[in-house]
Scaffold this active site. Sequence first.
Site, PDB file in Angstrom:
ATOM      1  N   LEU A  99       0.850  -1.177   0.000  1.00  0.00           N
ATOM      2  CA  LEU A  99       0.000   0.000   0.000  1.00  0.00           C
ATOM      3  C   LEU A  99       0.894   1.238   0.000  1.00  0.00           C
ATOM      4  O   LEU A  99       1.960   1.238   0.603  1.00  0.00           O
ATOM      5  CB  LEU A  99      -0.901   0.031   1.250  1.00  0.00           C
ATOM      6  CG  LEU A  99      -1.904  -1.113   1.430  1.00  0.00           C
ATOM      7  CD1 LEU A  99      -2.620  -0.961   2.763  1.00  0.00           C
ATOM      8  CD2 LEU A  99      -2.903  -1.149   0.286  1.00  0.00           C
ATOM      9  N   ASP A 100       0.438   2.285  -0.680  1.00  0.00           N
ATOM     10  CA  ASP A 100       1.158   3.555  -0.641  1.00  0.00           C
ATOM     11  C   ASP A 100       1.309   4.011   0.809  1.00  0.00           C
ATOM     12  O   ASP A 100       0.505   3.656   1.677  1.00  0.00           O
ATOM     13  CB  ASP A 100       0.398   4.638  -1.411  1.00  0.00           C
ATOM     14  CG  ASP A 100       0.395   4.389  -2.914  1.00  0.00           C
ATOM     15  OD1 ASP A 100       1.227   3.600  -3.376  1.00  0.00           O
ATOM     16  OD2 ASP A 100      -0.448   4.990  -3.599  1.00  0.00           O
ATOM     17  N   GLN A 101       2.309   4.835   1.054  1.00  0.00           N
ATOM     18  CA  GLN A 101       2.556   5.338   2.402  1.00  0.00           C
ATOM     19  C   GLN A 101       1.308   5.980   2.997  1.00  0.00           C
ATOM     20  O   GLN A 101       0.974   5.742   4.166  1.00  0.00           O
ATOM     21  CB  GLN A 101       3.703   6.358   2.378  1.00  0.00           C
ATOM     22  CG  GLN A 101       4.011   6.971   3.740  1.00  0.00           C
ATOM     23  CD  GLN A 101       5.158   7.963   3.690  1.00  0.00           C
ATOM     24  OE1 GLN A 101       5.791   8.143   2.643  1.00  0.00           O
ATOM     25  NE2 GLN A 101       5.446   8.610   4.797  1.00  0.00           N
TER      26      GLN A 101
END
Length: 318
Positions: free
Chosen positions: A138-140
Amino acid sequence: MTDYYNPICYTVTEQEEGWLLKTVLQHKLGVSRKLLSRIKLTERGVMLNGERVFISVPVKTGDLVSISLETETSEDILPEPLPFDIVYEDEALLIVNKAPGMIVHPTHGHYTGTLANGVVHYWQEKGEEFRFRPVHRLDQETSGLIAIAKNAYIHQHISEQLIAGEVTKKYAALVHGCPEPRDGRIDGPIDRDPLEPHKRIVTETGYPALTYYKVAECYGLGSLVELRLATGRTHQIRVHMTSIGHPLIGDKLYTRQESPEPDRPGMTALGLDAAIGRQALHAAELGFRHPLTGQDLLFRSPLPQDMESLRLRLQSGR
């Protein structure tokens, strides 16, 4: 002495009488060629009735086939006591509800403070040794559910389900405006933006990408949207929603210009972006078949506090 994970076993049936052991391993235990080439060289990697044998031997009804994987550690990841939300854990899997702002895996310039640092420390505190193997990322800034496999066999099986489209991955997003139609699909190939390589765009020459969406609640200025991915391109949801004119609220990379809202003088697009400070995207549902038990697992995560607060603000119109 080499340590091994608990063996994964299979009992040969009548129908498989005379099969080569290699065939049983590949078709009944689902061992990939790459993994098989690794484990057959280890002392207890492949066993037949408790004895090490060549994988070319034929099997008989009632034979017990077992594979064992050597224990692994993430020696390049610094253990660090960090809080994270465990949703589920067993001998094979760890499911975590990732907080927004937390990076999944150490990268250049971010060697600590990641989910990996926290998980490795958590395992060490329990006296367990596993290599950190996220099945997906997942993106940050994206919050929500992420699956971590505890060995290569589990990682392989869930990855295969991902490739085959057998994993349920649903997201919740707060977007600008209200998409029409309220229930639809976005079929738009995605590739790097030639002018800004860190960004992605929808382009005819891109890689196939398909997103299904459904508007759960529309508030005029913004909407709560449920999304399901049929493919897994980088920034797919963010790019696709931007491409139809409804970017995610708070998305700093795929932003839109502030525009006046005459019917809601106290609210503007830019004001909403600033209110949350990150892309309003949450991995809300994750489902797959357990590689060891065959059981269908389904995990759900409610909206995190920052997204719920923004949703209520949209709902109230303030």
